[in-house]
Design an enzyme around this catalytic site. Sequence first.
Site, short mmCIF file in Angstrom:
data_model
loop_
_atom_site.label_atom_id
_atom_site.label_comp_id
_atom_site.label_asym_id
_atom_site.label_seq_id
_atom_site.Cartn_x
_atom_site.Cartn_y
_atom_site.Cartn_z
N CYS A 1 0.80 -1.24 0.00
CA CYS A 1 0.00 0.00 0.00
C CYS A 1 0.83 1.29 0.00
O CYS A 1 0.51 2.21 -0.76
CB CYS A 1 -1.00 0.02 1.14
SG CYS A 1 -1.12 -1.47 2.09
N LYS B 1 -14.22 -3.41 7.33
CA LYS B 1 -13.78 -4.34 6.29
C LYS B 1 -14.76 -5.48 6.09
O LYS B 1 -15.65 -5.70 6.91
CB LYS B 1 -12.40 -4.89 6.62
CG LYS B 1 -12.35 -5.68 7.90
CD LYS B 1 -10.98 -6.31 8.10
CE LYS B 1 -10.96 -7.05 9.44
NZ LYS B 1 -9.85 -7.94 9.61
N HIS C 1 -5.20 -1.53 -4.85
CA HIS C 1 -5.69 -0.41 -4.05
C HIS C 1 -6.53 0.47 -4.94
O HIS C 1 -6.11 0.84 -6.04
CB HIS C 1 -4.51 0.34 -3.43
CG HIS C 1 -3.79 -0.51 -2.45
ND1 HIS C 1 -2.65 -1.19 -2.77
CD2 HIS C 1 -4.10 -0.85 -1.17
CE1 HIS C 1 -2.27 -1.91 -1.72
NE2 HIS C 1 -3.13 -1.72 -0.74
N HIS D 1 -8.34 -1.36 0.17
CA HIS D 1 -7.37 -2.43 -0.04
C HIS D 1 -8.19 -3.68 -0.37
O HIS D 1 -9.17 -3.94 0.30
CB HIS D 1 -6.59 -2.79 1.23
CG HIS D 1 -5.98 -1.65 1.95
ND1 HIS D 1 -4.62 -1.44 1.96
CD2 HIS D 1 -6.50 -0.69 2.73
CE1 HIS D 1 -4.35 -0.39 2.71
NE2 HIS D 1 -5.47 0.08 3.19
N ARG E 1 7.09 -10.90 5.79
CA ARG E 1 6.72 -10.62 7.18
C ARG E 1 7.33 -11.69 8.06
O ARG E 1 7.30 -12.87 7.74
CB ARG E 1 5.21 -10.60 7.35
CG ARG E 1 4.57 -9.47 6.57
CD ARG E 1 3.07 -9.46 6.73
NE ARG E 1 2.49 -8.58 5.74
CZ ARG E 1 1.19 -8.51 5.47
NH1 ARG E 1 0.35 -9.25 6.15
NH2 ARG E 1 0.74 -7.68 4.55
N GLN F 1 0.90 -11.23 -2.67
CA GLN F 1 -0.51 -10.88 -2.56
C GLN F 1 -1.07 -10.55 -3.93
O GLN F 1 -0.39 -9.95 -4.76
CB GLN F 1 -0.66 -9.63 -1.68
CG GLN F 1 -0.27 -9.85 -0.23
CD GLN F 1 -0.43 -8.58 0.56
OE1 GLN F 1 0.11 -7.54 0.19
NE2 GLN F 1 -1.17 -8.63 1.64
N ASP G 1 -2.81 -8.18 -4.82
CA ASP G 1 -3.18 -6.94 -4.16
C ASP G 1 -3.70 -5.89 -5.14
O ASP G 1 -3.33 -5.90 -6.32
CB ASP G 1 -1.93 -6.38 -3.47
CG ASP G 1 -2.26 -5.62 -2.21
OD1 ASP G 1 -3.45 -5.49 -1.90
OD2 ASP G 1 -1.32 -5.15 -1.54
ZN LIG Z 1 -3.07 -2.50 1.13
#
Ligand SMILES: [Zn+2]
Length: 647
Positions: A335, A470, A386, A516, A364, A382, A384
Amino acid sequence: MIEITFPDGKKRTYEDGTTALKIAESISNQLAKNVLSAELNGKIIEANQPLYESGSLRLFTWDSDEGKRAFWHSSAHVMAQAILDYYPNAKLTIGPPIENGFYYDIDFGDEVFGEADFEKIEKQMLKRAQEKAEFKMRSVSKQEALEYYKDNPYKTELIQNLEDGTITFCDHSTFTDLCRGGHIPNTGFIKAVKILNAAGAYWRGDEKNKQLTRVYGISFPKQSMLDEYLQRLEEAKKRDHRRLGAELELFAFSQRVGKGLPLWLPKGTALRERLVKFLQEAQKKAGYQQVITPHIGHKDLYVCSGHYAKYGKDSFQPITTPEEGEEFLLKPMNCPHHCEIYRVKPRSYKDLPLRLAEFGTVYRYEQSGELHGLTRVRGFTQDDAHIFCTPDQLKDEFKKVIDLVLYIFKALDFNEYKAQVSLRDPNNPDKYIGSEENWQKAEKAIIEAAAEKGLPTVIEYGEAAFYGPKLDFMVKDALGRMWQLGTIQVDYNLPERFELEYKGADNQMHRPVMIHRAPFGSMERFVAVLLEHCGGNFPIWLAPDQVIILPVSEKYHEYALRVAQQLHQHDIRALIDERNEKVGRKIRDAEVSKIPYMIIVGEREQEHNILNVRKHGGETLGEMDIPTFVERLTNEINSLIPQFTNP
Ligand SMILES: [Zn+2]
Ligand SMILES: [Zn+2]
């Protein structure tokens, strides 16, 4: 008299001292027979405990989590009793119910307890259960409790931390335990038991303490339920993604590369790339733009995003450049990078929504004990994206993301799913950042978007992140297990921290909202769930190999090669088993590697330019010519991938 309120709001009065069981009886005998546990005014009570207090009563049967918990809690007592019958010197510590069954941590002293001892304990438990002994709670003083357990240092330690006046024992048959309550009416309900495992566990989870033996068990009110449970357990073992991943040569781990860092093998990589392509195509149609950002970022980036303050200490430590001494972090999230892409140029409301997607690999730190196959790793990619939008676009964008997620579930045969909407804790409004108006708008947008899309949802208060509400997706796999996959999250925090702006139609500067979203969660987790769901039998469009050609002898290798070439021309993934083995053996091996189609070629096939086709699992389709087979397969593949249409 006491007044009892039932969950449906109905009220009835009873004599003082009536038990929950008697109350159940007053409703129906059938219910009374099935009641395992009860709760009065939010507190678990014994089903056979006399009641002197009015209030709301809930009765629990096996079908509820509370009922199962009481059942397994009580079973732990019976297991401890059976173990003491055989090992009178064993010292009991704690024995709670768990998600599936229960355990008891026991100090067996000099004696060893292992698999060979399970059966006699199971038999003894059933013998004890048949006594139909009631569980009876009683209060004891701290002194009495300490006296009772004077030879047991573990219970002594537990009691020392309890307040005098709050200590209770539970007696049944010959057995007594330190216990807070919550039992089934009597041991007779326990009809089937299984000791599942015995493993080492440290007292209080601290490896400086003595190692105890944790004995795991499970019990049921019916033998058939136990049989079914064991069968499912067996099936789950067969479907364990770590096992299948190795068998199908999809991924591997190497201690030398590092724990929790998966190595994707060629077949796994091809599978993953197909998943990526599949999602990229759908995302392209949904108006996403693909971006790429580096695997590391300057520490300042994560200081700005707040990730450093929140996770910095507990994650991988900064990498320092040799000359300037600058600090970089392994990217824990994509992000902040995407926020910087937003900032590359001034944005106007006409640019929004801006949807930036990246298959971004993040790192991580997870404790080594937490690592598990592909579901808990230290480096993962991910799926991912945004979305930067105006507050008014939030609901529409949310609905579009839901469409995309449901499209994916459908294409991959996850037909049962639900979503959890996580909202603010209404009693704790200071915990959250962002204006009241924005929160209300966002919470309403999520709830309405889910409802309009017909998504089954549960609402959880207090589960929202501090920066926004979320929606999490849970799918049910073929064995009935729930897995959490993707998530959609609203964020007011990062646009604030990165001072993101757009010029509105009013010519004023405004702050965008950020969403996200990651429908798979991560490629690693998703492949793991998919493997366990389909047991390695991937839908044909994803299968690493779609067809295997089995020549009955070396003489037909050339024909096999010709067939393979024709299939490749139609983008069908085919390979040839060229080993010098009997065809029966080749078929068996192809079954193990779960390749959807087998083509057997011999003299007859070569002569007539045909194929002898067999499906994984044993179904024979018989003879057909190559174009027919190609058409059949192509149609099947296309029918399995619904086209994503952006509504
Ligand atoms: Zn994010
Ligand atoms: Zn108990």
